[in-house]
Design a protein around this motif. Sequence first.
Motif, mmCIF file in Angstrom:
data_model
loop_
_atom_site.group_PDB
_atom_site.id
_atom_site.type_symbol
_atom_site.label_atom_id
_atom_site.label_comp_id
_atom_site.label_asym_id
_atom_site.label_seq_id
_atom_site.Cartn_x
_atom_site.Cartn_y
_atom_site.Cartn_z
ATOM 1 N N THR A 163 0.844 -1.196 0.000
ATOM 2 C CA THR A 163 0.000 0.000 0.000
ATOM 3 C C THR A 163 0.875 1.240 0.000
ATOM 4 O O THR A 163 1.945 1.271 0.609
ATOM 5 C CB THR A 163 -0.932 0.023 1.219
ATOM 6 O OG1 THR A 163 -0.144 -0.032 2.415
ATOM 7 C CG2 THR A 163 -1.877 -1.166 1.189
ATOM 8 N N ALA A 185 -0.939 7.846 -1.929
ATOM 9 C CA ALA A 185 -0.916 8.370 -3.294
ATOM 10 C C ALA A 185 -0.125 9.655 -3.344
ATOM 11 O O ALA A 185 -0.390 10.594 -2.606
ATOM 12 C CB ALA A 185 -2.342 8.601 -3.795
ATOM 13 N N ASN A 221 -5.643 11.920 -3.545
ATOM 14 C CA ASN A 221 -5.980 10.878 -2.591
ATOM 15 C C ASN A 221 -4.991 10.936 -1.425
ATOM 16 O O ASN A 221 -3.796 10.792 -1.617
ATOM 17 C CB ASN A 221 -5.879 9.522 -3.314
ATOM 18 C CG ASN A 221 -6.338 8.372 -2.457
ATOM 19 O OD1 ASN A 221 -6.621 8.538 -1.279
ATOM 20 N ND2 ASN A 221 -6.403 7.211 -3.061
ATOM 21 N N ALA A 245 -3.585 3.780 -2.621
ATOM 22 C CA ALA A 245 -2.802 3.418 -3.803
ATOM 23 C C ALA A 245 -2.052 2.119 -3.513
ATOM 24 O O ALA A 245 -1.665 1.849 -2.374
ATOM 25 C CB ALA A 245 -1.821 4.529 -4.152
ATOM 26 N N CYS A 276 -1.165 1.417 -9.067
ATOM 27 C CA CYS A 276 -2.504 1.912 -9.370
ATOM 28 C C CYS A 276 -2.941 2.863 -8.270
ATOM 29 O O CYS A 276 -2.969 2.497 -7.091
ATOM 30 C CB CYS A 276 -3.494 0.760 -9.511
ATOM 31 S SG CYS A 276 -5.140 1.327 -9.988
ATOM 32 N N ARG A 277 -3.295 4.073 -8.673
ATOM 33 C CA ARG A 277 -3.754 5.092 -7.728
ATOM 34 C C ARG A 277 -5.024 5.761 -8.235
ATOM 35 O O ARG A 277 -5.399 6.830 -7.778
ATOM 36 C CB ARG A 277 -2.650 6.145 -7.531
ATOM 37 C CG ARG A 277 -2.235 6.841 -8.801
ATOM 38 C CD ARG A 277 -1.246 7.961 -8.543
ATOM 39 N NE ARG A 277 0.030 7.457 -8.102
ATOM 40 C CZ ARG A 277 1.002 7.061 -8.929
ATOM 41 N NH1 ARG A 277 0.815 7.102 -10.230
ATOM 42 N NH2 ARG A 277 2.143 6.620 -8.469
ATOM 43 N N ASP A 278 -5.686 5.121 -9.219
ATOM 44 C CA ASP A 278 -6.815 5.763 -9.883
ATOM 45 C C ASP A 278 -8.025 5.941 -8.970
ATOM 46 O O ASP A 278 -8.764 6.913 -9.091
ATOM 47 C CB ASP A 278 -7.252 4.944 -11.104
ATOM 48 C CG ASP A 278 -6.159 4.858 -12.164
ATOM 49 O OD1 ASP A 278 -5.117 5.509 -11.978
ATOM 50 O OD2 ASP A 278 -6.354 4.142 -13.151
ATOM 51 N N GLN A 303 -8.978 1.110 -1.935
ATOM 52 C CA GLN A 303 -7.833 0.217 -2.082
ATOM 53 C C GLN A 303 -8.247 -1.076 -2.780
ATOM 54 O O GLN A 303 -7.496 -1.619 -3.597
ATOM 55 C CB GLN A 303 -7.229 -0.092 -0.711
ATOM 56 C CG GLN A 303 -5.958 -0.918 -0.781
ATOM 57 C CD GLN A 303 -5.388 -1.221 0.591
ATOM 58 O OE1 GLN A 303 -5.294 -2.380 0.974
ATOM 59 N NE2 GLN A 303 -5.031 -0.189 1.342
ATOM 60 N N ASN A 351 -8.405 -0.435 -6.444
ATOM 61 C CA ASN A 351 -7.059 -0.266 -6.983
ATOM 62 C C ASN A 351 -6.354 -1.609 -7.118
ATOM 63 O O ASN A 351 -5.610 -1.838 -8.074
ATOM 64 C CB ASN A 351 -6.242 0.676 -6.095
ATOM 65 C CG ASN A 351 -6.543 2.135 -6.381
ATOM 66 O OD1 ASN A 351 -6.908 2.499 -7.490
ATOM 67 N ND2 ASN A 351 -6.395 2.980 -5.374
#
Length: 204
Positions: free
Chosen positions: A119, A122, A131, A136, A150-152, A156, A159
């Motif tokens: 983890t 972000a 975020n 992320a 991935c932080r979109d 969690q 992601n």
Amino acid sequence: MADIHFLAASGNGPVECRIALASLLSILEKEAKARGCTFEATAGRAPDGHGPASAIVTLGGGDAMRIAAEYGGTIQFVFKSPVRPHHKRQNWFVGLRQIELAGDAGDITIDPRDIRFETLRAGGPGGQHQNTTDSAVRATHVPSGITVICRDERSQHRNKATAIRRLQAALQLLVERDISDAKTALFLANKDLERGNAVKVFRL
């Protein structure tokens, strides 16, 4: 803003094209950081230490789309070959094109036990919409060493799901298959590199 993904490829050019590709990754990383963007690169194999034949590049941040517009296409490098000093050719070409990594992963399946998750808080640009939780994730496919971030999403769980799909897609793109495979052809087909229409030229 969601991350933008690129496929950087040296075609089936000689070793000098892979050297050029390694230089391109370094240039893109510096450009991204100078413009406040995040940068991640997932490189293919570099069998002789002279650089990979291909790589997946991920950019995040407000200027990522502008960088994509500036660098997308064929990129020309001009330098004397460091491995063939008497070779007359000095122009080498690589290609950069935008791709999607969250879609079809083809026939690739991944054993969940082969994925290591971490983890992250972000980082990078985002202002008040950034975020600020540890949602992320960095996902590493341990057998291959391929890593994606991935932080979109703010979740969690989401992601992680997206990261798995991106790992599958990355493996699909990087796996060695018959040249007739449409995805692998992106890495190998010289015809994808339009030598007369370089969007950028770098002299090393």
